[in-house]
Design a protein around this motif. Structure first.
Motif, mmCIF file in Angstrom:
data_model
loop_
_atom_site.group_PDB
_atom_site.id
_atom_site.type_symbol
_atom_site.label_atom_id
_atom_site.label_comp_id
_atom_site.label_asym_id
_atom_site.label_seq_id
_atom_site.Cartn_x
_atom_site.Cartn_y
_atom_site.Cartn_z
ATOM 1 N N ARG A 158 0.841 -1.203 0.000
ATOM 2 C CA ARG A 158 0.000 0.000 0.000
ATOM 3 C C ARG A 158 0.872 1.247 0.000
ATOM 4 N NH1 ARG A 158 -1.526 3.448 3.705
ATOM 5 N NH2 ARG A 158 -0.825 2.188 5.449
ATOM 6 N N ILE A 159 1.923 1.234 0.802
ATOM 7 C CA ILE A 159 2.832 2.388 0.874
ATOM 8 C C ILE A 159 3.523 2.592 -0.474
ATOM 9 C CG2 ILE A 159 4.967 3.245 1.936
ATOM 10 C CD1 ILE A 159 4.002 1.837 4.534
ATOM 11 N N LEU A 160 3.994 1.501 -1.082
ATOM 12 C CA LEU A 160 4.645 1.597 -2.389
ATOM 13 C C LEU A 160 3.659 2.117 -3.429
ATOM 14 C CD1 LEU A 160 7.012 1.158 -4.299
ATOM 15 C CD2 LEU A 160 6.298 -1.238 -4.500
ATOM 16 N N HIS A 161 2.442 1.590 -3.415
ATOM 17 C CA HIS A 161 1.410 2.023 -4.370
ATOM 18 C C HIS A 161 1.140 3.530 -4.232
ATOM 19 C CE1 HIS A 161 -2.028 1.258 -7.027
ATOM 20 N NE2 HIS A 161 -2.645 2.184 -6.313
ATOM 21 N N GLU A 162 0.985 3.993 -3.016
ATOM 22 C CA GLU A 162 0.733 5.417 -2.778
ATOM 23 C C GLU A 162 1.923 6.266 -3.199
ATOM 24 O OE1 GLU A 162 -0.457 5.835 1.306
ATOM 25 O OE2 GLU A 162 -2.277 4.656 0.991
ATOM 26 N N PHE A 163 3.136 5.783 -2.940
ATOM 27 C CA PHE A 163 4.338 6.509 -3.350
ATOM 28 C C PHE A 163 4.392 6.637 -4.871
ATOM 29 C CE2 PHE A 163 8.757 6.379 -4.819
ATOM 30 C CZ PHE A 163 9.231 7.549 -4.240
ATOM 31 N N ILE A 164 4.095 5.556 -5.574
ATOM 32 C CA ILE A 164 4.096 5.590 -7.038
ATOM 33 C C ILE A 164 3.050 6.568 -7.542
ATOM 34 C CG2 ILE A 164 3.610 4.244 -9.120
ATOM 35 C CD1 ILE A 164 4.908 1.828 -7.639
ATOM 36 N N LEU A 165 1.846 6.515 -6.972
ATOM 37 C CA LEU A 165 0.781 7.441 -7.394
ATOM 38 C C LEU A 165 1.200 8.900 -7.200
ATOM 39 C CD1 LEU A 165 -2.475 5.738 -6.094
ATOM 40 C CD2 LEU A 165 -1.740 6.020 -8.469
ATOM 41 N N ILE A 213 3.921 9.842 -9.796
ATOM 42 C CA ILE A 213 3.352 10.036 -11.139
ATOM 43 C C ILE A 213 2.638 11.371 -11.199
ATOM 44 C CG2 ILE A 213 1.588 9.212 -12.754
ATOM 45 C CD1 ILE A 213 2.323 6.338 -11.771
ATOM 46 N N GLU A 214 1.849 11.661 -10.195
ATOM 47 C CA GLU A 214 1.114 12.926 -10.165
ATOM 48 C C GLU A 214 2.070 14.118 -10.175
ATOM 49 O OE1 GLU A 214 -1.804 15.227 -7.132
ATOM 50 O OE2 GLU A 214 -2.288 13.136 -7.566
ATOM 51 N N ASP A 266 5.211 14.174 -11.348
ATOM 52 C CA ASP A 266 5.954 14.249 -12.608
ATOM 53 C C ASP A 266 5.065 14.582 -13.804
ATOM 54 O OD1 ASP A 266 8.310 13.720 -11.348
ATOM 55 O OD2 ASP A 266 8.431 11.631 -11.958
ATOM 56 N N ILE A 267 3.890 13.984 -13.845
ATOM 57 C CA ILE A 267 3.022 14.137 -15.010
ATOM 58 C C ILE A 267 2.019 15.262 -14.814
ATOM 59 C CG2 ILE A 267 1.292 12.997 -16.446
ATOM 60 C CD1 ILE A 267 2.763 10.377 -15.912
ATOM 61 N N GLY A 268 1.499 15.402 -13.610
ATOM 62 C CA GLY A 268 0.502 16.433 -13.350
ATOM 63 C C GLY A 268 -0.692 16.272 -14.265
ATOM 64 N N GLU A 269 -1.007 17.313 -14.992
ATOM 65 C CA GLU A 269 -2.137 17.267 -15.928
ATOM 66 C C GLU A 269 -1.772 16.584 -17.234
ATOM 67 O OE1 GLU A 269 -3.353 21.281 -16.518
ATOM 68 O OE2 GLU A 269 -4.088 21.512 -14.478
ATOM 69 N N GLY A 270 -0.520 16.238 -17.402
ATOM 70 C CA GLY A 270 -0.071 15.600 -18.641
ATOM 71 C C GLY A 270 0.657 16.596 -19.522
ATOM 72 N N ASP A 271 1.243 16.075 -20.573
ATOM 73 C CA ASP A 271 1.941 16.919 -21.532
ATOM 74 C C ASP A 271 0.915 17.446 -22.536
ATOM 75 O OD1 ASP A 271 4.666 17.696 -22.819
ATOM 76 O OD2 ASP A 271 3.458 16.857 -24.457
ATOM 77 N N HIS A 272 0.661 18.730 -22.487
ATOM 78 C CA HIS A 272 -0.413 19.324 -23.300
ATOM 79 C C HIS A 272 -0.164 19.195 -24.799
ATOM 80 C CE1 HIS A 272 -2.705 20.874 -19.914
ATOM 81 N NE2 HIS A 272 -1.529 21.078 -19.337
ATOM 82 N N THR A 273 1.085 19.258 -25.228
ATOM 83 C CA THR A 273 1.388 19.091 -26.646
ATOM 84 C C THR A 273 1.051 17.676 -27.092
ATOM 85 O OG1 THR A 273 3.163 20.722 -26.492
ATOM 86 C CG2 THR A 273 3.188 19.258 -28.405
ATOM 87 N N SER A 274 1.469 16.689 -26.315
ATOM 88 C CA SER A 274 1.163 15.297 -26.656
ATOM 89 C C SER A 274 -0.339 15.054 -26.662
ATOM 90 C CB SER A 274 1.831 14.339 -25.659
ATOM 91 O OG SER A 274 3.220 14.428 -25.751
ATOM 92 N N MET A 275 -1.031 15.595 -25.668
ATOM 93 C CA MET A 275 -2.483 15.394 -25.598
ATOM 94 C C MET A 275 -3.178 16.028 -26.792
ATOM 95 S SD MET A 275 -3.307 15.604 -21.487
ATOM 96 C CE MET A 275 -3.046 17.344 -21.373
ATOM 97 N N ALA A 276 -2.639 17.126 -27.304
ATOM 98 C CA ALA A 276 -3.263 17.797 -28.439
ATOM 99 C C ALA A 276 -2.948 17.097 -29.765
ATOM 100 C CB ALA A 276 -2.783 19.250 -28.510
#
Length: 75
Positions: free
Chosen positions: A4-11, A14-15, A17-27
């Motif tokens: 559970r701790i590892l899962h939460e750390f990964i989440l 990711i949040e 590093d990625i945040g809302e995502g790369d807007h150029t890639s998403m477009a």
């Protein structure tokens, strides 16, 4: 508890590093696009991180297929 701790750390990582995502890639890349990736090892050493990479990929998208050809600890 450790998983559970590892899962939460990964989440959280990711949040952060990625945040809302790369807007150029998403477009530019349609949401349903699929692709492949390969890890290219250019120098000798000992491989580490395969098992954690599997966990990260499964959290990002449980539908991802991973084919491991070299295991952790391999030279």
């Amino acid at each position: 508890m450790e998983n559970r701790i590892l899962h939460e750390f990964i989440l959280r990582s990711i949040e952060e590093d990625i945040g809302e995502g790369d807007h150029t890639s998403m477009a530019c890349i349609p949401e349903n696009t699929s692709g492949k990736a390969f890890l290219l090892i250019k120098e000798s050493g000992i491989l580490a991180g395969v098992r954690i990479a599997e966990k990260i990929f499964s959290i990002i998208d449980g539908r991802l297929k991973i084919k491991i050809k070299i295991n952790d600890g391999s030279k």
